[in-house]
Design a protein around this motif. Sequence first.
Motif, PDB file in Angstrom:
ATOM      1  N   CYS A 261     -17.239 -54.489  38.930  1.00  0.00           N
ATOM      2  CA  CYS A 261     -17.571 -55.301  40.112  1.00  0.00           C
ATOM      3  C   CYS A 261     -16.302 -55.927  40.686  1.00  0.00           C
ATOM      4  CB  CYS A 261     -18.568 -56.381  39.739  1.00  0.00           C
ATOM      5  SG  CYS A 261     -20.246 -55.768  39.722  1.00  0.00           S
ATOM      6  N   SER A 276     -22.562 -52.393  41.768  1.00  0.00           N
ATOM      7  CA  SER A 276     -23.167 -52.167  40.459  1.00  0.00           C
ATOM      8  C   SER A 276     -22.990 -50.686  40.105  1.00  0.00           C
ATOM      9  CB  SER A 276     -24.651 -52.521  40.523  1.00  0.00           C
ATOM     10  OG  SER A 276     -25.234 -51.856  41.627  1.00  0.00           O
ATOM     11  N   ARG A 292     -30.422 -55.629  40.518  1.00  0.00           N
ATOM     12  CA  ARG A 292     -28.977 -55.298  40.517  1.00  0.00           C
ATOM     13  C   ARG A 292     -28.168 -56.372  41.239  1.00  0.00           C
ATOM     14  NH1 ARG A 292     -27.744 -51.505  36.664  1.00  0.00           N
ATOM     15  NH2 ARG A 292     -29.879 -51.036  36.164  1.00  0.00           N
ATOM     16  N   ILE A 296     -25.017 -58.295  39.704  1.00  0.00           N
ATOM     17  CA  ILE A 296     -23.683 -58.383  40.329  1.00  0.00           C
ATOM     18  C   ILE A 296     -23.222 -59.844  40.336  1.00  0.00           C
ATOM     19  CG2 ILE A 296     -22.390 -58.121  42.502  1.00  0.00           C
ATOM     20  CD1 ILE A 296     -24.260 -55.727  43.136  1.00  0.00           C
TER      21      ILE A 296
END
Length: 503
Positions: A261, A276, A292, A296
Amino acid sequence: MVFKVKGDRPVYDVIVIGAGVTGGFVARELLRYKLKVALLEKNNDVCCEVTRANTAIVHSGYSAKPGALKAGMTVRANENFHHVCEELQVEFKRTGSLMIAIGEYGLEKIYQKLKRGKKNGVKGMKILNREETLALEPNINPEIVMSLFVPSTGVVNPWEFGLAAVENAVDNGAELFLNTRVTGLEKKSGLYSVKTDNGVFTAKYVVNCAGLYADEISEMVAEPFFKIVPRRGEYFVLDTDAGDHVGRVIFQAREDDTKGCIVTPTVHGNILVGPSAEDLQDKDDNATTQERMDLIKSVIQRSVVGIPYNHVIRSFAGIRPRPNWVSQNPETGDLECYEDDVKDFILGEPEGCENFFNVAGIKSPGLTCAQEIGDYMAGLVIAKMQNPQLNERFNPCRPKKVRFAQMSLEEQQQLVRQDRRYGKIVCRCKKVTEAEVVDAIWRNAGARTVDGVKRRAGTGLGRCQGGFCTEEILKILSRELGKPLEEIEKDGSGSYVVSGRLK
Ligand SMILES: Cc1cc2nc3c(=O)[nH]c(=O)nc-3n(C[C@H](O)[C@H](O)[C@H](O)COP(=O)(O)OP(=O)(O)OC[C@H]3O[C@@H](n4cnc5c(N)ncnc54)[C@H](O)[C@@H]3O)c2cc1C
């Protein structure tokens, strides 16, 4: 540009399958020679798949294994990036990057990257201590121990980079066929017969730049030897008023050796957070998910603190074409994917397929390397030809683009005097004028959809995300293309915006 034309077609020297950034650059670089080149694209616009949604980083080249094709290509591409963007009129900023280490493990990782980068020829890399890092980027997690600073990393406008390559290829004579899906390939009397849902094309050479579908195209002529496993990456985009939260690309030193990330500025002054990584079955599934997005956020807080998520204006997902080698199970005879994914780009003729070339597994840093890949592939194809003639009329430069919002008041006034359409602002958030929208439509490989205009002229990229300008753009597209409003699409085939008139 040709939309749907059937009937007699010439024999092309080269057919390039797929008009993403790599197909665009392969066609462009081939046209430095006197060749008849066709570019076949299944969608209603170019650069609508992998090239459309990514992190847009111009990598420096410290990640690839020394000796891999992508190692040398990334370093050369990075050094040359400014020059290519000048030729093609594409926005590019050399922001620099920091890979930050938290804890012992991270330290080991950044020293590994430094060593690898030096071997690959990356210049100017430096280890910074905690204080030096925080002085450069005050919003980095204060628990950081050290960072690897790399001055050559940059960010580019990814849509414009791909579009510009295709446009320049068409300016130099490539024939672009949209809405043309390749469905079969056959070699007959030394020529390739390329079957599509828009008729049959014939060529001496075929270059497969089909992105997520490159395995399926390759298998039309070659034994299966790799499979593309789609891997989705989701992102947040923050408004420009959060744009100074970081000034450089911020990576985390990670155990799994992936880029992980990232928090990065964009060329448009926004902040991008993500991506992601999730393996999928469906190559077209670019939905974003709450799960997701939450993941993140939790991963990112290790590297950058205080990200103002209340300034998020959009979320989106891109799909990486992750290549895996395949082999036959000796007991069952089934084809199986290796656990290990392919560590390099797959470039060249597969066994037993003369004059058919794969450009496959072009995941990151494929955007960075696209021009290098184009140059390399053109070299492979040209080497097969007898007496290839240089094209003296090849022009590497794309016609200048007006960016009204970036001009001084005097320059703007002068433009309005020359063409009154510069006096009409269509997108209020990004100050894009009617003249720029019309230019986006009438350039070679021009826009035919609302999002096509967005990717070329930058409309709809601001806080309202097209809430105000979509109607006006629909009307301009309808007027310029001579089509009723009901036939104008937002993006992909069939994405009509207007269904009919009430009065
Ligand atoms: C999440 C993510 C993050 C990334 N980040 C970065 C980064 O920061 N920096 C970087 O350098 N790279 C990055 N990349 C990689 C980069 O985006 C890709 O390497 C590059 O865009 C690949 O371009 P392409 O032309 O090969 O594929 P595509 O853009 O997918 O083009 C392939 C084209 O082929 C067409 N096609 C497919 N099948 C057919 C058919 N049967 N007939 C006709 N046409 C067909 C498709 O419609 C498509 O237009 C990232 C990628 C992702 C997904």
